[in-house]
Scaffold this active site. Sequence first.
Site, PDB file in Angstrom:
ATOM      1  N   SER A 125       0.812  -1.217   0.000  1.00 34.69           N
ATOM      2  CA  SER A 125       0.000   0.000   0.000  1.00 34.69           C
ATOM      3  C   SER A 125       0.845   1.267   0.000  1.00 34.69           C
ATOM      4  CB  SER A 125      -0.920   0.006   1.224  1.00 34.69           C
ATOM      5  OG  SER A 125      -0.167   0.005   2.426  1.00 34.69           O
TER       6      SER A 125
ATOM      7  N   LEU B 184       3.314   1.842  -2.155  1.00 38.93           N
ATOM      8  CA  LEU B 184       3.985   2.070  -3.428  1.00 38.93           C
ATOM      9  C   LEU B 184       3.308   3.106  -4.309  1.00 38.93           C
ATOM     10  CD1 LEU B 184       5.084  -1.563  -4.320  1.00 38.93           C
ATOM     11  CD2 LEU B 184       6.293   0.188  -3.004  1.00 38.93           C
TER      12      LEU B 184
ATOM     13  N   CYS C 265      -2.685   9.125   7.196  1.00 38.15           N
ATOM     14  CA  CYS C 265      -2.774   8.772   5.782  1.00 38.15           C
ATOM     15  C   CYS C 265      -3.428   7.416   5.571  1.00 38.15           C
ATOM     16  CB  CYS C 265      -1.391   8.802   5.145  1.00 38.15           C
ATOM     17  SG  CYS C 265      -0.708  10.469   4.974  1.00 38.15           S
TER      18      CYS C 265
ATOM     19  N   CYS D 237     -11.213  -2.065  13.832  1.00 42.97           N
ATOM     20  CA  CYS D 237     -10.951  -1.030  12.829  1.00 42.97           C
ATOM     21  C   CYS D 237      -9.609  -1.362  12.167  1.00 42.97           C
ATOM     22  CB  CYS D 237     -10.963   0.363  13.463  1.00 42.97           C
ATOM     23  SG  CYS D 237      -9.702   0.605  14.741  1.00 42.97           S
TER      24      CYS D 237
END
Length: 383
Positions: free
Chosen positions: A69, A71, A187, A342
């Site tokens: 994830s 890249l 992020c 989560c």
Amino acid sequence: MPDASRHARQLALPGFGTAAQDALARARVLVIGAGGLGSVLLPQLVGAGLATGPGGRLGIVDDDVVELSNLHRQHLHGTADVGRPKVDSAAERLRALDPAVTVMTHRQRFTSENALELLADYDLLVDGSDGFATRYLAADAATLRGIPLVWGAVLQYGGQTGVCPVGGPGYRDLFPAPPAPDAVLDCATGGVLPSVCGVIGAIMAGQVVTLLTGVGDALIGRVTTYDARTGRFRELPFGHDPQAAPVTELNDYEQFCGTAPAPAATGDSGRSLEVSARELAQLLETVFADGTERDARPLLLDVREPWEHELTALPGSALVPLGQLPAAIGALPRDRETIVYCHHGIRSQDALRQLLAAGIPARHLAGGIDAWSRDVDPAVARY
């Protein structure tokens, strides 16, 4: 002496010349993070000739490994690097870009315990981290070491960057207190556009060059912000906060920012209110010899966002995003346990408090679905 053939286009810049190039070659710069911002600013610094001369060094401190994830925005790494330490992958690419560069790798987190020791060998700090705790730590550590700081932050479609010179104004003048932890996305949760990393990382690299060479106007007392949805920049001025307490020592910044992991909560009976990934896997698989379930299967409640649930989810889980939980809580069952989860176990703690207050027997998955992927099922995608 600078490599004239390699840096010819830079040496030709008005006001630059060999003196500025020599200053870059001899510079000693430590960069926190080889992620989205580091992937942009590190190659640009090496391309500019930083740490390619006697005494020069470019340090990278990061304890993370490359994940798939990463890249889409962390272009310093490639698909073949998935699973490798980011500092190793980054150093390999940077040395390939210019074999003359001296790269020092520090595979560790930048913490209150090691920050001042790490900075002893550097003259400038660059913070490309993802979190307020590290930003406050970086600012305070640079202040205590008496070196300038270049910092940047990105999230979703925007970003910002600034410079904290020796003597200020500094990061605490701009942000006297951290935001509430539940008011800030990271992020992984909120997402980030790759081009935002490119813009902010490039500005940060430019500010490093300005500070080291004196060519240009450093972002002192000013913050530049960028919005990718409009292509617009804004500049926000700020000055010294006359009431700011002087920085005299490093502290517990996770505690200061309210992001320190909470101790495992227990219910009135003393039972832990969190379950590990391995414990949950065992709970879901435990059956009597005749094949009937030992207990009623718990409800797996996913409080992430729909895009996260679509990307990856625990089998059989129900999706109720955290923001929608108050409206949906009345329809949840009370005759069996709810296990709420989560991404990393932060939002699920908030959801757990709401469930318990509503009288619903519940626990939350410590470490979230990320822990499930690491400890139980590697086929569940990490992001």
